[in-house]
Design an enzyme around this catalytic site. Structure first.
Site: not given
Lengths: 278, 314
Positions: B114, B55, B80, B164, B7, B34, B106
């Site tokens: 998470d 989104e 998402f 990530r 990322r 992020s 991620h």
């Protein structure tokens, strides 16, 4: 209302164009053997005003002109209307319409629009996407320093989709005043009348509360349609035009009927309908 | 060779692209810190659109921008970004052939604590199944930079799968990433591992550890998952006669399936096993703990290599 008023002969000419379009639409759906007459006839006056009333700036011989206004039929099932209008506007000859919904269609005249067809900006058919797409195009105008407008026609049932309200908030966040949505509020969806399916009212209050420059008109009164489309843009707000319409407008036995959402007329019904539209 | 998360490579490349190409626009859905799009937004505010937590709207807005000639990067957490927007991607992007680059950060179990709702393990299946879609997963920072830039030159929809955690640098700037080309990153002779993303470094580590047991392993970085580099995959499979695939994704629909399909299509039957999530949801825990418990760590790659070699005909 600002702007010069249209003379009466121009209005009646547009009304005549709309009537001819309705005949063409019914013939087209009849010869295809399938399609969506109700929602095509309800939006006919709106598209007539946009394409033939000098509202939409386009050059059908140069469909990719970067400066063109963009039009999106978000309620893609009214494709018969879209294709008849595009043919009338010179994007392709009338005789190509015979391929509508037919396999091997050279111009890809599919049941729902796709950009392979000249004059179509994006695929539609899944409800709820067109307002966001239109907003993306409206944002691009700003990036490119161009002053085109984006017009999006939505169905009333369609705004039950949550994405519409996401887009409603986004367009206000970005002050996208070059985005003009027109709600074809024909009050009838496939299953049921929209009110019973899931009530949308109070529409003006909702769109106003979301921050849109909201207007409500009779979507079959050509003068009202033209006047509102000629209204100068709001300084900052996107515009919502709630056009109250009648599903199947112009054909007495189709008007307000869920049964005519997605069914082609037979020979007998076609003739009856065409007679009413003489 | 620079260590770093993919990322981070993506974010760095976007800023470079912002300077070199006025057509590049970036969208995010409220997680720009992020996803690393924030810096682009700070440097090019007129070409950055933070759509808020919506989104579906972002995906179609990106399509609208793309249809006016922009190269639109639509960014969020993979979980998402994709699950929520399959219809939008399918109709407004894939079917319309809109020039949108979907960047999901991620991804996989690597995201860690998470938990499973944030651990996207079905995105390769989603995107591979779509006509017109190119699917890329870089294996380190440098490759992420180059893949992001390559996507601007490539017309059409694409999914860029990012992660990530910080990964070990595998390439320096002399590396030349090319869409559709897999890359032999370690040469051996007994077995070939086709790996993608963070599993490339796990596979390299496994290969190193097996050296002491006189097991010689080739590792191929398959960074373009679609279109798959069939030529190289067939060649390396024929050369080694034993295959392991490795990915941080469910065992259904990812790289393992793509490789098996290619081999079957060419009537190649060799011992093969897949390192992947075994069709279940994981749990919370650090990425390293999850890799160990759910079979994705270097130890598991090594175990799979040995198991496949045991089946290999002498």
């Amino acid at each position: 209302m600002e702007g010069t008023q249209l003379a009466e002969p121009e209005i009646s000419k547009l009304e005549q164009t709309a009537k001819e379009l309705r005949r063409k639409i019914l013939n087209l759906i009849f010869q295809a053997g399938s399609g969506h007459p109700g929602g095509s006839l309800s939006a006919t006056d709106i598209l007539t005003a946009l394409y033939f009333g000098g509202i939409l700036q386009y050059d059908s011989k140069n469909p990719s002109d970067p400066k063109r206004d963009r039009f999106i039929l978000s309620k893609g099932h009214a494709s018969a209307l879209m294709y008849c209008v595009l043919a009338g506007a010179g994007y392709f000859p009338d005789e190509k319409l015979k391929d509508y919904r037919k396999i091997g269609s050279e111009l890809f005249l599919s049941g729902h629009p796709h950009p392979k067809t000249p004059g179509v900006e994006i695929a539609s058919g899944s409800l709820g996407q067109g307002l966001s797409v239109g907003h993306g195009m409206a944002l691009a105008a700003r990036v490119d320093n161009l002053d085109y407008n984006v017009y999006v026609v939505l169905g009333d049932g369609e705004i039950q989709e949550g994405q519409i309200w996401e887009a409603a908030m986004s367009a206000v966040k970005f002050n996208s005043n070059n985005l003009i949505a027109i709600l074809d509020n024909n009050k009838v969806a496939q299953d049921n009348i929209t009110e019973d399916l899931k009530d949308l009212e109070p529409l003006e209050e909702k769109w106003s509360a979301f921050g849109w420059d909201t207007h409500r008109i009779d979507g079959h009164n050509m003068k009202e349609v033209m006047d509102i489309l000629r209204l100068p843009l709001h300084a900052t707000k996107p515009r919502m035009i709630i056009a109250d319409t009648i599903k199947g407008k112009g054909v007495s036995f189709m008007e307000g009927q869920t049964a005519w959402h997605g069914v082609a007329p037979g020979e007998e019904d076609l003739q009856k309908a065409l007679k009413e539209l003489e | 060779m620079k260590d770093g998360a993919t990322r981070d490579g993506y974010g760095a490349a976007l800023v470079e692209l912002g300077h070199s190409d006025a057509n590049v626009v970036v969208l995010d859905s409220g997680v720009s810190d992020s996803t690393r799009t924030k810096k682009f937004g700070q440097e090019f505010p007129e070409r950055f659109f933070n759509m808020g937590i919506s989104e579906a709207d972002m995906m179609c807005t990106a399509a609208g921008l793309a249809r006016t000639g922009k190269v639109a990067f639509a960014t969020s957490f993979a979980c998402f970004l994709l699950g929520r927007t399959m219809d939008q991607i399918l109709v407004s992007i894939a079917y319309s052939n809109s020039n949108v680059k979907i960047a999901g950060t991620h991804s996989g179990l690597a995201v860690g604590e998470d938990g499973p709702s944030a651990q996207m393990i079905v995105d390769l299946a989603y995107t591979r199944a779509m006509p017109n879609m190119t699917v890329i997963q870089p294996a380190d920072w440098e490759e992420a930079v180059q893949a992001t830039k390559a996507l601007v030159k490539h017309a059409g929809p694409a999914y860029l799968r990012l992660g990530r955690p910080k990964l070990k640098g595998l390439y320096d700037s002399s590396y030349e990433f090319e869409i559709g080309k897999a890359n032999v990153i370690r040469k051996g002779s007994d077995l070939v591992v086709f790996a993608t993303g963070g599993l490339v470094q796990e596979s390299l580590q496994a290969a190193e550890s097996l050296q002491s047991e006189s097991i010689s392993v080739t590792v191929v970085n398959v960074s373009t998952i679609k279109p798959l580099d069939q030529v190289l995959i067939l060649e390396e499979t024929r050369k080694h006669g034993a295959v392991v695939t490795a990915e941080d994704h469910n065992i259904i629909g990812g790289l393992g399936d793509a490789v098996r399909h290619t081999l079957t299509d060419h009537q190649i039957a060799v011992p093969i096993q897949s390192v992947a999530v075994k069709d279940h949801f994981a749990e919370t825990g650090s990425g390293a703990q999850l890799y160990e418990k759910y079979g994705l760590s270097a130890n598991h790659v090594a175990r799979n290599i040995k198991e496949v070699l045991a089946k290999k005909k002498p």
